[in-house]
Write a protein that holds these residues in place. Structure first.
Motif, short mmCIF file in Angstrom:
data_model
loop_
_atom_site.label_atom_id
_atom_site.label_comp_id
_atom_site.label_asym_id
_atom_site.label_seq_id
_atom_site.Cartn_x
_atom_site.Cartn_y
_atom_site.Cartn_z
N GLN A 181 0.84 -1.39 -0.25
CA GLN A 181 -0.02 -0.05 0.02
C GLN A 181 0.96 1.27 -0.21
OE1 GLN A 181 -2.37 -0.65 3.42
NE2 GLN A 181 -3.89 -1.96 2.27
N LEU A 182 1.86 1.23 0.77
CA LEU A 182 2.88 2.31 0.52
C LEU A 182 3.46 2.66 -0.80
CD1 LEU A 182 4.77 1.58 3.91
CD2 LEU A 182 3.39 3.77 3.48
N ILE A 183 3.82 1.77 -1.37
CA ILE A 183 4.41 1.87 -2.83
C ILE A 183 3.10 2.17 -3.75
CG2 ILE A 183 5.33 0.54 -4.81
CD1 ILE A 183 6.86 -1.05 -2.93
N ASP A 184 2.09 1.82 -3.71
CA ASP A 184 0.72 2.10 -4.32
C ASP A 184 0.69 3.42 -4.03
OD1 ASP A 184 0.59 -0.52 -5.41
OD2 ASP A 184 -0.97 -1.14 -4.14
N ALA A 185 0.56 4.01 -2.87
CA ALA A 185 0.52 5.36 -2.66
C ALA A 185 1.49 6.45 -3.30
CB ALA A 185 0.28 5.73 -1.20
N ALA A 186 2.52 5.97 -3.08
CA ALA A 186 3.68 6.84 -3.65
C ALA A 186 3.63 6.92 -5.22
CB ALA A 186 5.05 6.25 -3.44
N LYS A 187 3.19 5.79 -5.90
CA LYS A 187 3.02 5.88 -7.21
C LYS A 187 1.78 6.65 -8.01
CE LYS A 187 3.89 1.87 -9.53
NZ LYS A 187 3.89 0.48 -9.70
N ALA A 188 0.76 6.50 -6.98
CA ALA A 188 -0.73 7.37 -7.20
C ALA A 188 -0.31 8.60 -7.04
CB ALA A 188 -1.72 6.85 -6.28
N ALA A 189 0.88 8.99 -6.14
CA ALA A 189 0.98 10.39 -5.99
C ALA A 189 1.93 10.91 -7.03
CB ALA A 189 1.65 10.67 -4.80
N GLY A 190 2.38 10.15 -8.00
CA GLY A 190 3.35 10.53 -9.16
C GLY A 190 4.51 9.54 -9.24
N GLY A 191 4.95 8.73 -8.53
CA GLY A 191 6.08 8.03 -8.65
C GLY A 191 7.18 8.41 -9.34
N ARG A 192 7.76 9.62 -9.06
CA ARG A 192 8.76 10.20 -9.84
C ARG A 192 10.01 9.34 -9.53
NH1 ARG A 192 6.57 15.09 -7.39
NH2 ARG A 192 8.26 15.12 -5.72
N ASP A 193 10.24 8.49 -8.66
CA ASP A 193 11.55 7.94 -8.29
C ASP A 193 11.55 6.83 -8.11
OD1 ASP A 193 14.35 7.76 -7.90
OD2 ASP A 193 14.38 9.31 -6.23
N ASN A 194 12.48 5.83 -7.95
CA ASN A 194 12.39 4.47 -7.30
C ASN A 194 11.81 4.51 -6.13
OD1 ASN A 194 15.59 3.91 -8.60
ND2 ASN A 194 13.84 3.83 -9.70
N ILE A 195 11.03 3.47 -5.70
CA ILE A 195 10.37 3.41 -4.39
C ILE A 195 10.74 2.08 -3.54
CG2 ILE A 195 8.15 3.73 -3.18
CD1 ILE A 195 6.94 4.42 -6.05
N SER A 196 11.24 2.34 -2.37
CA SER A 196 11.86 1.13 -1.83
C SER A 196 11.19 1.13 -0.25
CB SER A 196 13.25 0.91 -1.88
OG SER A 196 13.54 0.62 -3.04
N VAL A 197 10.73 0.27 0.22
CA VAL A 197 10.39 -0.10 1.77
C VAL A 197 10.68 -1.23 2.17
CG1 VAL A 197 8.41 1.63 1.32
CG2 VAL A 197 8.09 -0.91 1.29
N VAL A 198 11.08 -1.19 3.77
CA VAL A 198 10.98 -2.58 4.43
C VAL A 198 10.45 -2.09 5.61
CG1 VAL A 198 12.98 -3.91 5.41
CG2 VAL A 198 13.63 -2.74 3.44
N VAL A 199 9.29 -3.10 5.89
CA VAL A 199 8.51 -2.96 7.03
C VAL A 199 8.91 -4.05 8.08
CG1 VAL A 199 6.13 -2.84 7.99
CG2 VAL A 199 6.52 -2.04 5.59
N VAL A 200 9.32 -3.73 9.24
CA VAL A 200 9.51 -4.65 10.23
C VAL A 200 8.45 -4.79 11.61
CG1 VAL A 200 11.62 -5.53 11.74
CG2 VAL A 200 11.84 -4.14 9.62
N LYS A 201 8.45 -5.62 12.16
CA LYS A 201 7.28 -5.85 13.11
C LYS A 201 7.95 -6.49 14.40
CE LYS A 201 3.00 -5.19 14.66
NZ LYS A 201 3.02 -6.17 15.98
N ILE A 202 7.82 -6.17 15.34
CA ILE A 202 8.31 -6.86 16.75
C ILE A 202 7.05 -7.59 17.16
CG2 ILE A 202 9.76 -6.66 18.57
CD1 ILE A 202 11.07 -5.67 16.39
N ASP A 203 6.99 -8.92 17.27
CA ASP A 203 5.95 -9.17 17.81
C ASP A 203 6.23 -9.85 19.32
OD1 ASP A 203 3.98 -9.19 15.73
OD2 ASP A 203 5.37 -10.78 14.55
#
Length: 241
Positions: free
Chosen positions: A218-240
């Protein structure tokens, strides 16, 4: 504590190649985002070299280092020297460099090491905070009170870096040590995300129920919906628990 993670990278809507490099190893507690720069695909080389150097310093299935912060700082310096050495020898790679943001979770301690304008965020309950600092001209102007947050967001100079791995032999690595708590959620991202959507939007997407895979997508989709001018990278980490 149990760690779960998801790493995604996308070329975006306006670039033809992806100069970002991401890494996630929940079993080793090591997570990385690097955003390369330089012509003739040299940015891809720089970001990959940086990630490889960090992974060699903190290899999987090895005992934690006696001093994690010092090990990370040494790895950043080694990466910068290696990238600069290649850039000086190969003409097509002159001026290449990369941002480098590393999260290393060692039991109840979280270590951050960072250079550039990629970012590391933490969501703890309802408290959403950028833990890293931006090594950019606009961020420095904002810290000094020269410009407002709104002016910083719209500035044409927001991508001018004051520091990057590989541009000089030495870099001033931002280091931070924090306690790790159950249910902490971390986000590492390139500026292809943070330039496209603001912190409030990022926080809202991370707070939505669902898996961390869904959050990353969803984060990548949102960045692309806003224009996606650059490469988009995300790492999400959860502590359980």
């Amino acid at each position: 504590m149990k760690l779960t993670s998801c790493a995604l990278t996308d070329v975006g809507l306006r670039r033809t190649n992806n100069e970002d490099c991401v890494y996630a190893d929940a079993s080793n507690g090591l997570f990385i985002v690097a955003d390369g720069m330089g012509g003739h695909a040299a940015g891809e080389v720089a970001s990959a070299m940086a990630v490889e150097t960090i992974c060699r310093q903190l290899p999987p299935m090895s005992p934690p280092p006696a001093d994690a912060a010092n090990s990370l700082k040494k790895a950043f310096l080694n990466a910068s020297r290696s990238i600069r050495k290649v850039a000086c020898v190969e003409e097509t790679k002159r001026g290449m460099g990369t941002t480098l943001s590393v999260l290393y979770i060692e039991g109840e301690t979280t270590h951050l090491a960072h250079v550039g304008d990629s970012r590391i965020y933490r969501l703890r309950g309802t408290d959403f905070e950028q833990l890293s600092i931006d090594h950019s001209l606009v961020a420095e102007q904002l810290r000094l009170g020269i410009i407002s947050a709104e002016e910083a967001r719209s500035s044409q100079m927001r991508n001018i870096l004051l520091q990057a791995v590989g541009l000089e032999d030495k870099v001033d690595v931002f280091l931070l040590r924090q306690p790790t708590l159950n249910n902490d959620l971390f986000l590492l991202c390139s500026d292809g995300l943070s330039d496209m959507i603001d912190d409030k939007q990022i926080c809202a997407l991370l707070q939505q129920t669902g898996s961390i895979q869904q959050a990353a997508e969803q984060l990548i989709d949102a960045a692309k919906a806003a224009g996606g001018r650059d490469n988009i990278s995300v790492v999400v980490v959860k502590i359980d628990d």
